[in-house]
Design a protein around this motif. Structure first.
Motif, PDB file in Angstrom:
ATOM      1  N   LEU A  81      45.284  29.895  36.550  1.00 13.42           N
ATOM      2  CA  LEU A  81      44.649  31.093  35.978  1.00 13.42           C
ATOM      3  C   LEU A  81      43.451  31.539  36.810  1.00 13.42           C
ATOM      4  CD1 LEU A  81      44.141  33.193  33.736  1.00 13.42           C
ATOM      5  CD2 LEU A  81      42.737  31.456  32.600  1.00 13.42           C
ATOM      6  N   LEU A  82      42.506  30.631  37.036  1.00 11.61           N
ATOM      7  CA  LEU A  82      41.258  31.026  37.687  1.00 11.61           C
ATOM      8  C   LEU A  82      41.469  31.320  39.171  1.00 11.61           C
ATOM      9  CD1 LEU A  82      38.837  28.513  35.929  1.00 11.61           C
ATOM     10  CD2 LEU A  82      39.165  30.933  35.441  1.00 11.61           C
ATOM     11  N   GLY A  83      42.368  30.571  39.823  1.00 10.31           N
ATOM     12  CA  GLY A  83      42.643  30.849  41.235  1.00 10.31           C
ATOM     13  C   GLY A  83      43.299  32.206  41.413  1.00 10.31           C
ATOM     14  N   THR A  84      44.289  32.503  40.566  1.00 13.12           N
ATOM     15  CA  THR A  84      44.943  33.810  40.629  1.00 13.12           C
ATOM     16  C   THR A  84      43.960  34.923  40.301  1.00 13.12           C
ATOM     17  OG1 THR A  84      47.028  32.783  39.956  1.00 13.12           O
ATOM     18  CG2 THR A  84      46.865  35.169  39.748  1.00 13.12           C
ATOM     19  N   LEU A  85      43.098  34.668  39.325  1.00 16.98           N
ATOM     20  CA  LEU A  85      42.098  35.668  38.941  1.00 16.98           C
ATOM     21  C   LEU A  85      41.175  35.989  40.106  1.00 16.98           C
ATOM     22  CD1 LEU A  85      40.954  37.302  36.540  1.00 16.98           C
ATOM     23  CD2 LEU A  85      39.460  35.357  36.054  1.00 16.98           C
ATOM     24  N   PHE A  86      40.703  34.950  40.815  1.00 17.94           N
ATOM     25  CA  PHE A  86      39.800  35.183  41.950  1.00 17.94           C
ATOM     26  C   PHE A  86      40.502  35.957  43.066  1.00 17.94           C
ATOM     27  CE2 PHE A  86      38.425  33.836  46.193  1.00 17.94           C
ATOM     28  CZ  PHE A  86      37.128  34.337  46.181  1.00 17.94           C
ATOM     29  N   LEU A  87      41.727  35.534  43.415  1.00 11.85           N
ATOM     30  CA  LEU A  87      42.431  36.195  44.518  1.00 11.85           C
ATOM     31  C   LEU A  87      42.740  37.650  44.176  1.00 11.85           C
ATOM     32  CD1 LEU A  87      44.872  33.332  45.588  1.00 11.85           C
ATOM     33  CD2 LEU A  87      42.782  34.077  46.735  1.00 11.85           C
ATOM     34  N   TYR A  88      43.155  37.902  42.928  1.00 13.75           N
ATOM     35  CA  TYR A  88      43.430  39.288  42.539  1.00 13.75           C
ATOM     36  C   TYR A  88      42.155  40.133  42.597  1.00 13.75           C
ATOM     37  CZ  TYR A  88      43.968  43.405  39.715  1.00 13.75           C
ATOM     38  OH  TYR A  88      43.921  44.705  39.286  1.00 13.75           O
ATOM     39  N   LEU A  89      41.066  39.591  42.058  1.00 14.22           N
ATOM     40  CA  LEU A  89      39.810  40.340  42.056  1.00 14.22           C
ATOM     41  C   LEU A  89      39.341  40.632  43.480  1.00 14.22           C
ATOM     42  CD1 LEU A  89      37.878  38.577  39.163  1.00 14.22           C
ATOM     43  CD2 LEU A  89      38.450  41.006  39.285  1.00 14.22           C
ATOM     44  N   ALA A  90      39.465  39.645  44.376  1.00 12.53           N
ATOM     45  CA  ALA A  90      39.032  39.855  45.760  1.00 12.53           C
ATOM     46  C   ALA A  90      39.848  40.970  46.409  1.00 12.53           C
ATOM     47  CB  ALA A  90      39.168  38.548  46.548  1.00 12.53           C
ATOM     48  N   VAL A  91      41.169  40.926  46.239  1.00 10.18           N
ATOM     49  CA  VAL A  91      42.021  41.954  46.845  1.00 10.18           C
ATOM     50  C   VAL A  91      41.766  43.315  46.190  1.00 10.18           C
ATOM     51  CG1 VAL A  91      44.404  42.686  47.220  1.00 10.18           C
ATOM     52  CG2 VAL A  91      43.779  40.286  47.531  1.00 10.18           C
ATOM     53  N   ALA A  92      41.665  43.333  44.871  1.00 10.33           N
ATOM     54  CA  ALA A  92      41.456  44.600  44.162  1.00 10.33           C
ATOM     55  C   ALA A  92      40.112  45.221  44.528  1.00 10.33           C
ATOM     56  CB  ALA A  92      41.533  44.369  42.652  1.00 10.33           C
ATOM     57  N   ASN A  93      39.053  44.412  44.591  1.00 11.41           N
ATOM     58  CA  ASN A  93      37.740  44.953  44.930  1.00 11.41           C
ATOM     59  C   ASN A  93      37.716  45.522  46.349  1.00 11.41           C
ATOM     60  OD1 ASN A  93      36.880  44.136  42.432  1.00 11.41           O
ATOM     61  ND2 ASN A  93      35.730  42.362  43.148  1.00 11.41           N
TER      62      ASN A  93
END
Length: 224
Positions: A81-93
């Motif tokens: 959960l948290l790893g996917t959340l970080f990677l998605y946020l980094a790419v989205a930002n």
């Protein structure tokens, strides 16, 4: 960029459900990340890891170590959960640095969806780790008088996550757009470099705060 930071553009509808630009952009990011993950992991080998595999393992281990430090416990149950959340946020930002792309995290609906995901995950992991009675009892600590305040605090933490992410990403996009309109193409380059750093920092802060909230719910750290 839309006329108002709070306004969203509806591209089409699926029955009665409107599909907005941030949703379509999120679908695109998910497709790119899934495709890149499939390509990057198709030839993994435990005996002879290549440079790409070594780099991927370094990223995963770094995220795992940061989660462990934040939660002060075993990070493995929470890494997906948290790893996917970080990677998605980094790419989205960072997607806002691409011409014509409006980062979905600069929209209130995306920030709210991510904050609600963290809120739901916090309750789920807390209930699973401590049971219904033990989890609810935690809201009455240190005294039962604190029960209403602790319940309100649980909701306001999710709200603060939403506002923090939306405000920081949206303001960066807004400033770059204004400078680009007034000063031309090359002047905003330093601001775009700063936006790159800000996007990564915001992804890190959001993920660490989510880890702290979940850690407080499961009891590895003291509930804040």
């Amino acid at each position: 960029m839309t006329a108002s930071p709070l306004a969203t553009v509806t591209l089409f509808t699926v029955g009665p459900v409107p599909v907005t630009l941030p949703v379509v952009t999120t679908w695109g990011i998910m497709a790119v990340m899934a495709g890149a993950s499939a390509l990057a992991t198709r030839r993994l080998s435990p005996d002879a890891p290549g440079r790409l595999q070594t780099a991927l393992e370094l990223v995963v281990q770094t995220i795992e170590r940061q989660i462990a430090d934040a939660m002060q416990g075993d990070p493995r149950p929470f890494l997906p959960l948290l790893g996917t959340l970080f990677l998605y946020l980094a790419v989205a930002n960072l997607s806002g640095l691409l011409p014509g792309v409006h980062p979905p995290t600069a929209s209130l609906e995306t920030a709210a969806a991510l904050a609600l995901t963290v809120f739901a995950a916090t309750q789920f992991y807390g209930l699973r780790a401590r049971g219904l009675r033990g989890y609810l009892k935690g809201f009455a600590e240190p005294t039962v008088v604190m029960l209403p305040l602790n319940l309100v605090g649980e909701v306001t933490r999710a709200f603060s996550l939403m506002v923090r992410l939306f405000g920081n990403v949206m303001s960066g996009e807004f400033v770059i757009g204004i400078v680009l309109a007034l000063a031309g193409l090359f002047v905003p380059v330093p601001l775009m470099a700063l936006e790159l750093l800000t996007g990564l920092v915001q992804a890190y802060i959001f993920t660490i705060l989510a880890a702290v909230f979940i850690g407080g719910a499961v009891g590895t750290i003291e509930r804040g």
